[in-house]
Design a protein around this motif. Sequence first.
Motif, mmCIF file in Angstrom:
data_model
loop_
_atom_site.group_PDB
_atom_site.id
_atom_site.type_symbol
_atom_site.label_atom_id
_atom_site.label_comp_id
_atom_site.label_asym_id
_atom_site.label_seq_id
_atom_site.Cartn_x
_atom_site.Cartn_y
_atom_site.Cartn_z
ATOM 1 N N GLU A 64 -3.314 8.280 -8.664
ATOM 2 C CA GLU A 64 -2.524 7.080 -8.428
ATOM 3 C C GLU A 64 -2.151 6.313 -9.689
ATOM 4 O O GLU A 64 -1.141 5.632 -9.707
ATOM 5 N N LEU A 65 -2.928 6.450 -10.731
ATOM 6 C CA LEU A 65 -2.588 5.762 -11.972
ATOM 7 C C LEU A 65 -1.224 6.210 -12.507
ATOM 8 O O LEU A 65 -0.394 5.368 -12.849
ATOM 9 N N PRO A 66 -0.932 7.521 -12.554
ATOM 10 C CA PRO A 66 0.400 7.922 -13.030
ATOM 11 C C PRO A 66 1.541 7.375 -12.156
ATOM 12 O O PRO A 66 2.565 6.935 -12.678
ATOM 13 N N LEU A 67 1.366 7.402 -10.841
ATOM 14 C CA LEU A 67 2.394 6.858 -9.943
ATOM 15 C C LEU A 67 2.552 5.358 -10.149
ATOM 16 O O LEU A 67 3.664 4.843 -10.221
ATOM 17 N N THR A 68 1.423 4.690 -10.223
ATOM 18 C CA THR A 68 1.444 3.240 -10.395
ATOM 19 C C THR A 68 2.139 2.880 -11.697
ATOM 20 O O THR A 68 2.989 1.993 -11.740
ATOM 21 N N ASN A 69 1.808 3.594 -12.749
ATOM 22 C CA ASN A 69 2.391 3.316 -14.052
ATOM 23 C C ASN A 69 3.902 3.527 -14.045
ATOM 24 O O ASN A 69 4.631 2.852 -14.748
ATOM 25 N N GLN A 70 4.367 4.456 -13.230
ATOM 26 C CA GLN A 70 5.795 4.766 -13.173
ATOM 27 C C GLN A 70 6.594 3.741 -12.361
ATOM 28 O O GLN A 70 7.732 3.447 -12.694
ATOM 29 N N PHE A 71 6.004 3.208 -11.292
ATOM 30 C CA PHE A 71 6.778 2.378 -10.371
ATOM 31 C C PHE A 71 6.301 0.937 -10.237
ATOM 32 O O PHE A 71 7.004 0.123 -9.658
ATOM 33 N N ALA A 72 5.110 0.629 -10.705
ATOM 34 C CA ALA A 72 4.566 -0.719 -10.510
ATOM 35 C C ALA A 72 4.120 -1.312 -11.839
ATOM 36 O O ALA A 72 4.050 -0.630 -12.851
ATOM 37 N N LEU B 173 -1.090 -1.430 -4.052
ATOM 38 C CA LEU B 173 -2.412 -1.619 -3.464
ATOM 39 C C LEU B 173 -2.985 -0.262 -3.070
ATOM 40 O O LEU B 173 -2.259 0.598 -2.585
ATOM 41 N N SER B 174 -4.268 -0.068 -3.297
ATOM 42 C CA SER B 174 -4.869 1.226 -2.992
ATOM 43 C C SER B 174 -6.266 1.061 -2.415
ATOM 44 O O SER B 174 -7.015 0.198 -2.847
ATOM 45 N N GLU B 175 -6.578 1.925 -1.476
ATOM 46 C CA GLU B 175 -7.921 1.962 -0.915
ATOM 47 C C GLU B 175 -8.624 3.253 -1.316
ATOM 48 O O GLU B 175 -9.663 3.593 -0.771
ATOM 49 N N GLU B 176 -8.054 3.963 -2.268
ATOM 50 C CA GLU B 176 -8.586 5.261 -2.687
ATOM 51 C C GLU B 176 -9.838 5.106 -3.547
ATOM 52 O O GLU B 176 -10.120 4.048 -4.098
ATOM 53 N N SER B 177 -10.547 6.211 -3.682
ATOM 54 C CA SER B 177 -11.736 6.248 -4.529
ATOM 55 C C SER B 177 -11.331 6.032 -5.987
ATOM 56 O O SER B 177 -10.181 6.245 -6.373
ATOM 57 N N TYR B 178 -12.295 5.645 -6.778
ATOM 58 C CA TYR B 178 -12.044 5.421 -8.199
ATOM 59 C C TYR B 178 -11.480 6.676 -8.859
ATOM 60 O O TYR B 178 -10.509 6.616 -9.608
ATOM 61 N N SER B 179 -12.046 7.846 -8.559
ATOM 62 C CA SER B 179 -11.573 9.083 -9.200
ATOM 63 C C SER B 179 -10.137 9.401 -8.789
ATOM 64 O O SER B 179 -9.336 9.837 -9.613
ATOM 65 N N LYS B 180 -9.784 9.174 -7.522
ATOM 66 C CA LYS B 180 -8.393 9.421 -7.105
ATOM 67 C C LYS B 180 -7.452 8.396 -7.739
ATOM 68 O O LYS B 180 -6.326 8.727 -8.103
ATOM 69 N N GLY C 156 -3.818 -2.971 -7.279
ATOM 70 C CA GLY C 156 -4.801 -3.754 -6.539
ATOM 71 C C GLY C 156 -5.724 -2.783 -5.840
ATOM 72 O O GLY C 156 -5.400 -2.291 -4.761
ATOM 73 N N PRO C 157 -6.842 -2.462 -6.450
ATOM 74 C CA PRO C 157 -7.739 -1.458 -5.868
ATOM 75 C C PRO C 157 -8.648 -2.028 -4.790
ATOM 76 O O PRO C 157 -8.801 -3.245 -4.662
ATOM 77 N N ASN C 158 -9.252 -1.146 -4.051
ATOM 78 C CA ASN C 158 -10.282 -1.501 -3.098
ATOM 79 C C ASN C 158 -11.480 -2.000 -3.899
ATOM 80 O O ASN C 158 -12.049 -1.273 -4.710
ATOM 81 N N LEU C 159 -11.870 -3.226 -3.697
ATOM 82 C CA LEU C 159 -12.952 -3.811 -4.497
ATOM 83 C C LEU C 159 -14.275 -3.069 -4.326
ATOM 84 O O LEU C 159 -15.075 -3.015 -5.242
ATOM 85 N N ALA C 160 -14.488 -2.481 -3.161
ATOM 86 C CA ALA C 160 -15.719 -1.702 -2.963
ATOM 87 C C ALA C 160 -15.748 -0.503 -3.907
ATOM 88 O O ALA C 160 -16.806 -0.121 -4.404
ATOM 89 N N GLN C 161 -14.592 0.076 -4.179
ATOM 90 C CA GLN C 161 -14.519 1.208 -5.102
ATOM 91 C C GLN C 161 -14.741 0.747 -6.546
ATOM 92 O O GLN C 161 -15.408 1.412 -7.321
ATOM 93 N N PHE D 90 0.833 -1.196 0.000
ATOM 94 C CA PHE D 90 0.000 0.000 0.000
ATOM 95 C C PHE D 90 0.872 1.253 0.000
ATOM 96 O O PHE D 90 0.375 2.353 -0.135
ATOM 97 N N ASP D 91 2.163 1.080 0.175
ATOM 98 C CA ASP D 91 3.110 2.183 0.308
ATOM 99 C C ASP D 91 3.904 2.341 -0.987
ATOM 100 O O ASP D 91 4.707 1.475 -1.336
ATOM 101 N N ILE D 92 3.697 3.455 -1.688
ATOM 102 C CA ILE D 92 4.372 3.661 -2.975
ATOM 103 C C ILE D 92 5.885 3.739 -2.801
ATOM 104 O O ILE D 92 6.637 3.323 -3.676
ATOM 105 N N GLU D 93 6.344 4.239 -1.652
ATOM 106 C CA GLU D 93 7.793 4.299 -1.406
ATOM 107 C C GLU D 93 8.378 2.882 -1.322
ATOM 108 O O GLU D 93 9.495 2.647 -1.782
#
Length: 170
Positions: free
Chosen positions: A133-141, A121-128, A145-150, A101-104
């Motif tokens: 988070e998509l740009p960060l994720t694309n750069q480093f991961a 892994l993220s628990e953020e809203s779909y819009s966030k 793995g999103p929060n399924l409720a979102q 869950f930690d980008i660092e």
Amino acid sequence: LIVNHDNTFARTTDIDKVYPDRINDLISSFSFDEVSKLKNKGVPILKLEDVINISLTDRHHPGLYIESKSPELYPGVEKQIVDLLELKGAFKQVKVFFQSFDIESIKKFKELRPEIPRVYLSEESYSKLINTELPLTNQFANGIGPNLAQVGTYKLSDFLTTFHKPKLLA
């Protein structure tokens, strides 16, 4: 390195019987000798090395999907994990994924072993997720793995299309 989902043993073990005055103490405050006296639903608590050995010796060679839990509490845990996997020869024998869950922590895994897939892994809203988070994720991961409720609040096909465009696993 202990394999446990939580930062304390309160929810998952018999700590209330073994160490009743330490129920909410952080795992890092226990020696391995103390940990070895606890049971997780009747089963001994495993070290990461034990799980790696199971993966390497089982005839099916199940992969290792390792999450760095609360890495801010355990500085350098990413290097400890990578060093142990290298020592055991796991990278050459089984499929390994890192997740956090930690980008660092994801960044550190990328620095240490860039060829090993990493899932943010993220628990953020779909819009966030989309906007921040998509740009960060694309750069480093390699995946998210999103929060399924979102995800459930949007059409799954839209979600998958959005995250597969930059070739991320979702």
